[in-house]
Design an enzyme around this catalytic site. Structure first.
Site, PDB file in Angstrom:
ATOM      1  N   SER A   7       0.840  -1.197   0.000  1.00  0.00           N
ATOM      2  CA  SER A   7       0.000   0.000   0.000  1.00  0.00           C
ATOM      3  C   SER A   7       0.874   1.246   0.000  1.00  0.00           C
ATOM      4  O   SER A   7       1.598   1.515   0.967  1.00  0.00           O
ATOM      5  CB  SER A   7      -0.918   0.004   1.223  1.00  0.00           C
ATOM      6  N   HIS A  32      -0.644  -0.906  -4.513  1.00  0.00           N
ATOM      7  CA  HIS A  32      -1.985  -0.536  -4.056  1.00  0.00           C
ATOM      8  C   HIS A  32      -2.048   0.970  -3.833  1.00  0.00           C
ATOM      9  O   HIS A  32      -1.287   1.528  -3.040  1.00  0.00           O
ATOM     10  CB  HIS A  32      -2.301  -1.284  -2.758  1.00  0.00           C
ATOM     11  N   ASP A  34      -4.268   3.970  -2.540  1.00  0.00           N
ATOM     12  CA  ASP A  34      -5.423   4.323  -1.727  1.00  0.00           C
ATOM     13  C   ASP A  34      -5.864   5.752  -2.040  1.00  0.00           C
ATOM     14  O   ASP A  34      -5.189   6.711  -1.662  1.00  0.00           O
ATOM     15  CB  ASP A  34      -5.086   4.212  -0.243  1.00  0.00           C
ATOM     16  N   MET A  36      -8.506   8.683  -1.428  1.00  0.00           N
ATOM     17  CA  MET A  36      -9.497   9.124  -0.441  1.00  0.00           C
ATOM     18  C   MET A  36      -9.937  10.547  -0.764  1.00  0.00           C
ATOM     19  O   MET A  36      -9.107  11.390  -1.122  1.00  0.00           O
ATOM     20  CB  MET A  36      -8.896   9.086   0.966  1.00  0.00           C
ATOM     21  N   HIS A  65      -7.637   1.725  -5.267  1.00  0.00           N
ATOM     22  CA  HIS A  65      -8.723   1.483  -4.313  1.00  0.00           C
ATOM     23  C   HIS A  65      -9.407   2.820  -4.051  1.00  0.00           C
ATOM     24  O   HIS A  65      -8.859   3.671  -3.348  1.00  0.00           O
ATOM     25  CB  HIS A  65      -8.129   0.889  -3.034  1.00  0.00           C
ATOM     26  N   MET A  67     -11.729   5.039  -2.330  1.00  0.00           N
ATOM     27  CA  MET A  67     -12.547   5.294  -1.140  1.00  0.00           C
ATOM     28  C   MET A  67     -13.172   6.670  -1.318  1.00  0.00           C
ATOM     29  O   MET A  67     -12.833   7.643  -0.631  1.00  0.00           O
ATOM     30  CB  MET A  67     -11.670   5.218   0.111  1.00  0.00           C
ATOM     31  N   MET A 136     -11.922  -5.307   3.653  1.00  0.00           N
ATOM     32  CA  MET A 136     -11.244  -4.411   4.577  1.00  0.00           C
ATOM     33  C   MET A 136     -11.212  -5.042   5.967  1.00  0.00           C
ATOM     34  O   MET A 136     -12.261  -5.401   6.519  1.00  0.00           O
ATOM     35  CB  MET A 136     -11.948  -3.056   4.631  1.00  0.00           C
ATOM     36  N   GLY A 143      -3.956   4.667   7.935  1.00  0.00           N
ATOM     37  CA  GLY A 143      -2.989   3.590   7.955  1.00  0.00           C
ATOM     38  C   GLY A 143      -2.618   3.204   9.372  1.00  0.00           C
ATOM     39  O   GLY A 143      -2.915   3.913  10.341  1.00  0.00           O
ATOM     40  N   GLY A 144      -1.956   2.048   9.536  1.00  0.00           N
ATOM     41  CA  GLY A 144      -1.408   1.649  10.817  1.00  0.00           C
ATOM     42  C   GLY A 144      -2.393   1.128  11.836  1.00  0.00           C
ATOM     43  O   GLY A 144      -2.056   1.029  13.019  1.00  0.00           O
ATOM     44  N   ASP A 174      -7.050  -6.075   3.068  1.00  0.00           N
ATOM     45  CA  ASP A 174      -6.351  -4.818   3.316  1.00  0.00           C
ATOM     46  C   ASP A 174      -6.602  -4.342   4.737  1.00  0.00           C
ATOM     47  O   ASP A 174      -7.750  -4.119   5.121  1.00  0.00           O
ATOM     48  CB  ASP A 174      -6.843  -3.775   2.308  1.00  0.00           C
ATOM     49  N   GLY A 175      -5.518  -4.195   5.518  1.00  0.00           N
ATOM     50  CA  GLY A 175      -5.652  -3.628   6.852  1.00  0.00           C
ATOM     51  C   GLY A 175      -5.004  -4.459   7.927  1.00  0.00           C
ATOM     52  O   GLY A 175      -5.443  -5.582   8.194  1.00  0.00           O
ATOM     53  N   GLY A 196       0.813  -2.129   4.267  1.00  0.00           N
ATOM     54  CA  GLY A 196       1.483  -0.840   4.217  1.00  0.00           C
ATOM     55  C   GLY A 196       2.641  -0.752   5.177  1.00  0.00           C
ATOM     56  O   GLY A 196       3.790  -1.017   4.828  1.00  0.00           O
TER      57      GLY A 196
END
Length: 220
Positions: A7, A32, A34, A36, A65, A67, A136, A143-144, A174-175, A196
Site C-alpha cells: 500500500s 496498491h 489508496d 481518499m 482502491h 474510497m 477491509m 494507515g497503521g 487490506d488492513g 502498508g
C-alpha cells in the site's frame, strides 16, 4: 502463489516515484493506491494527477482502491491516469453497478470492496460483475490500524461463493496485514495481501514479500 500489493499510503510521499520503483524491485505483484476524497472517509490522499505523474516510474500493475463517493464520475480519469485495476466500495453513494461497468468498458479489472461492519450479503449483487473483492480488515481512511479478526469469516464466505461460481476471483485483504495475519487470511481463502506499514518500515521488503508469496493452502 499469493500476490502481494504494498500500500503506497505508507510510502514516503516526498519520494513517491522512488518508492514505487522500490516496490517493483522487491518483487511485489501490484502497487496498491489508496484514493481518499475526504467525504467517504475523513482523509484526503491523492487523485488522477498524482497517479499519472508516477506512472512512468514503474511498469507494475496499479491497483487503485477508490474510497470516494459516487465513483462512476471518476472512472475515466483514473483509467486515463494509468490504473490497471479499480476497486470501488459497495457502501459508496451513486450507481455502483454503473461504476463497475465503466471500469470493465475501459478494459480494466473491476473490483468491489466492503468495510469491516458491512455483511458479505451487501456485495452479493456485485459479485458476478467483478474480478476482485477487497475485504477491509480495518476501517478505511487511516494507515497503521490493528487487524480486525472478526473479518476473517467474510473471506471464507466469499471464497466458498467463488469456488462455486468464479474460481478465478481474486480475494484481496487490506488492513493490519503482517506475516501472522496475512497467513491467516490466505488460509481462509485470500489470494492477495495488501500491506502498508509492515512492509515500508523495512529497509528491504524483498525477503518478506517472497515469504508471503509462499503462503497457500498447501503450505505445511
Amino acid at each position: 502463489m499469493t500476490k502481494v500489493s504494498p500500500s503506497m499510503l505508507s510510502a514516503d510521499f516526498s519520494r513517491f516515484g522512488e518508492e514505487l520503483a522500490r516496490v517493483e524491485a522487491s518483487g511485489a505483484d501490484w502497487a496498491h493506491l489508496d484514493v481518499m476524497d475526504g467525504m467517504f472517509v475523513p482523509n484526503i490522499t491523492f487523485g488522477p494527477p498524482v497517479i499519472k505523474a508516477i506512472r512512468h516510474c514503474s511498469d507494475i500493475t496499479f491497483d487503485a482502491h477508490l474510497m470516494i463517493q459516487d465513483p462512476a464520475r471518476y472512472i475515466d480519469a483514473f483509467a486515463d491516469a494509468g490504473c490497471d485495476m479499480i476497486t470501488v466500495h459497495c457502501e459508496a453513494t451513486g450507481d455502483i453497478h454503473d461504476a463497475i461497468s465503466r471500469i470493465r468498458k475501459r478494459g480494466l479489472v473491476p473490483g468491489i470492496s466492503l468495510n469491516p461492519e458491512t455483511p458479505v450479503e451487501e456485495i452479493a449483487p456485485f459479485l458476478p460483475e467483478v474480478d476482485l473483492v477487497l475485504v477491509m480488515t480495518v476501517h478505511p481512511g487511516f494507515g497503521g490500524q490493528s487487524f480486525i479478526s472478526d473479518c476473517i469469516p467474510k473471506i471464507s464466505d466469499i471464497r466458498s461463493w467463488a469456488d462455486e461460481e468464479n474460481p478465478s476471483l481474486e480475494i484481496s485483504v487490506d488492513g493490519g496485514i503482517n506475516t501472522d495475519t496475512g497467513k491467516r487470511c490466505v488460509e481462509a481463502g485470500a489470494s492477495v495481501l495488501v500491506a502498508g506499514s509492515s512492509l515500508f518500515k523495512l529497509d528491504d521488503m524483498t525477503q518478506t514479500i517472497q515469504y508471503w508469496k509462499g503462503f497457500g493452502p498447501d503450505e505445511e
